[in-house]
Design a protein around this motif. Structure first.
Motif, mmCIF file in Angstrom:
data_model
loop_
_atom_site.group_PDB
_atom_site.id
_atom_site.type_symbol
_atom_site.label_atom_id
_atom_site.label_comp_id
_atom_site.label_asym_id
_atom_site.label_seq_id
_atom_site.Cartn_x
_atom_site.Cartn_y
_atom_site.Cartn_z
ATOM 1 N N MET A 79 0.829 -1.205 0.000
ATOM 2 C CA MET A 79 0.000 0.000 0.000
ATOM 3 C C MET A 79 0.865 1.257 0.000
ATOM 4 S SD MET A 79 -3.226 -0.899 2.441
ATOM 5 C CE MET A 79 -4.025 0.659 2.103
ATOM 6 N N TYR A 80 1.929 1.254 0.778
ATOM 7 C CA TYR A 80 2.807 2.415 0.854
ATOM 8 C C TYR A 80 3.439 2.716 -0.502
ATOM 9 C CZ TYR A 80 6.404 5.546 2.633
ATOM 10 O OH TYR A 80 7.200 6.635 2.862
ATOM 11 N N LYS A 81 3.820 1.666 -1.226
ATOM 12 C CA LYS A 81 4.442 1.833 -2.544
ATOM 13 C C LYS A 81 3.425 1.885 -3.674
ATOM 14 C CE LYS A 81 8.737 1.880 -1.343
ATOM 15 N NZ LYS A 81 9.614 2.980 -1.626
ATOM 16 N N ALA A 84 0.265 -2.686 -7.682
ATOM 17 C CA ALA A 84 -0.964 -3.030 -8.401
ATOM 18 C C ALA A 84 -1.937 -3.841 -7.545
ATOM 19 C CB ALA A 84 -0.617 -3.800 -9.673
ATOM 20 N N ASN A 85 -1.457 -4.804 -6.792
ATOM 21 C CA ASN A 85 -2.337 -5.661 -5.996
ATOM 22 C C ASN A 85 -2.350 -5.246 -4.525
ATOM 23 O OD1 ASN A 85 0.251 -6.425 -5.484
ATOM 24 N ND2 ASN A 85 -0.051 -8.593 -5.896
ATOM 25 N N ALA A 86 -2.094 -3.990 -4.259
ATOM 26 C CA ALA A 86 -1.995 -3.509 -2.878
ATOM 27 C C ALA A 86 -3.329 -3.567 -2.158
ATOM 28 C CB ALA A 86 -1.461 -2.084 -2.864
ATOM 29 N N ARG A 87 -4.433 -3.359 -2.861
ATOM 30 C CA ARG A 87 -5.739 -3.363 -2.203
ATOM 31 C C ARG A 87 -6.027 -4.734 -1.597
ATOM 32 N NH1 ARG A 87 -11.479 -3.884 -3.557
ATOM 33 N NH2 ARG A 87 -12.611 -2.477 -2.174
ATOM 34 N N LEU A 115 -10.140 1.184 2.544
ATOM 35 C CA LEU A 115 -10.130 0.293 1.383
ATOM 36 C C LEU A 115 -11.528 -0.036 0.871
ATOM 37 C CD1 LEU A 115 -7.251 -2.035 2.508
ATOM 38 C CD2 LEU A 115 -7.212 -0.443 0.590
ATOM 39 N N PHE A 116 -12.520 -0.103 1.765
ATOM 40 C CA PHE A 116 -13.879 -0.389 1.331
ATOM 41 C C PHE A 116 -14.717 0.866 1.142
ATOM 42 C CE2 PHE A 116 -13.008 -4.663 3.191
ATOM 43 C CZ PHE A 116 -13.205 -5.369 2.021
ATOM 44 N N GLY A 117 -14.160 2.020 1.487
ATOM 45 C CA GLY A 117 -14.869 3.284 1.307
ATOM 46 C C GLY A 117 -14.760 3.778 -0.132
ATOM 47 N N GLU A 118 -15.498 4.838 -0.397
ATOM 48 C CA GLU A 118 -15.527 5.397 -1.756
ATOM 49 C C GLU A 118 -14.155 5.910 -2.194
ATOM 50 O OE1 GLU A 118 -17.950 5.243 -4.029
ATOM 51 O OE2 GLU A 118 -18.969 4.006 -2.528
ATOM 52 N N GLU A 119 -13.421 6.553 -1.273
ATOM 53 C CA GLU A 119 -12.102 7.070 -1.641
ATOM 54 C C GLU A 119 -11.143 5.953 -2.015
ATOM 55 O OE1 GLU A 119 -10.662 9.395 1.583
ATOM 56 O OE2 GLU A 119 -11.885 11.123 1.083
ATOM 57 N N TYR A 124 -8.030 2.833 -5.950
ATOM 58 C CA TYR A 124 -7.500 1.573 -6.475
ATOM 59 C C TYR A 124 -8.235 1.066 -7.707
ATOM 60 C CZ TYR A 124 -4.210 0.904 -2.751
ATOM 61 O OH TYR A 124 -3.147 1.050 -1.910
ATOM 62 N N LEU A 125 -9.517 1.332 -7.816
ATOM 63 C CA LEU A 125 -10.277 0.798 -8.944
ATOM 64 C C LEU A 125 -10.544 1.838 -10.007
ATOM 65 C CD1 LEU A 125 -12.865 -1.275 -6.879
ATOM 66 C CD2 LEU A 125 -10.731 -2.065 -7.901
ATOM 67 N N GLY A 126 -10.097 3.053 -9.802
ATOM 68 C CA GLY A 126 -10.268 4.094 -10.803
ATOM 69 C C GLY A 126 -11.699 4.556 -10.939
ATOM 70 N N GLY A 127 -12.482 4.497 -9.888
ATOM 71 C CA GLY A 127 -13.868 4.948 -9.940
ATOM 72 C C GLY A 127 -14.840 3.897 -10.396
ATOM 73 N N ALA A 128 -14.359 2.821 -10.995
ATOM 74 C CA ALA A 128 -15.252 1.762 -11.454
ATOM 75 C C ALA A 128 -15.661 0.909 -10.263
ATOM 76 C CB ALA A 128 -14.559 0.899 -12.498
ATOM 77 N N GLN A 129 -16.926 0.617 -10.175
ATOM 78 C CA GLN A 129 -17.415 -0.252 -9.113
ATOM 79 C C GLN A 129 -17.165 -1.691 -9.507
ATOM 80 O OE1 GLN A 129 -18.668 0.595 -6.194
ATOM 81 N NE2 GLN A 129 -18.409 2.759 -6.631
#
Length: 153
Positions: A79-81, A84-87, A115-119, A124-129
């Protein structure tokens, strides 16, 4: 606070908590390893068995530490770095961190909140749900005729 700042803080908290756990477990492993080796070296019969139990306990603690503290450190580092798979690793590390009260619970709840919030999803997902894996796709009615009018009135 910006999402990247939340992400870095969660990473730091997970790495710090995992590192503290790893340090405490390392000290315990060293102490119990020395005690077990001393009992095995100087004991006879049943006393040697007690020394073997101490050494096996050290092995168990080492494996336990690698699994639990290692998952927090790895998740926090990714997460700090912003890997890609940090989430995914962050969620695992935050859940494991929640098992340790009170500092781990605080770090884990903060991580899960982000991680589960909107931010976090936007970060991590670029706005895509994300679609659940087994959810049925809703049919589209673009080219279908409109429904019949209400004739029951």
């Amino acid at each position: 606070m910006a999402p990247n700042e939340h992400n870095r803080l969660v990473g730091i908290f997970l790495m710090a908590h995992g590192g503290m756990q790893a340090l405490v477990m390392l000290i315990l492993c060293i102490v119990y390893g020395i005690i077990g080796a001393a009992i095995m070296g100087g004991g006879r019969g049943e006393e040697r068995f007690v020394g073997i139990v101490f050494v096996l306990m050290v092995v168990f603690l080492a494996i336990f530490t690698i699994l639990f503290a290692g998952s927090q450190i790895l998740g926090g580092y990714k997460m700090y770095k912003e890997k890609a798979n940090a989430r995914t690793f962050g969620i695992i590390g935050a859940i494991v961190s929640c098992l340790s009260f009170p500092l781990g619970t605080a770090a884990g709840v903060y991580g899960l909140w982000f991680l589960f919030g909107e931010e976090g999803k936007r970060f991590y997902l670029g706005g895509a749900q994300q679609q659940p894996m087994f959810q049925k796709q809703q049919p589209t009615f673009e080219n279908s005729p409109p429904p019949p009018p209400n004739s029951w009135q």
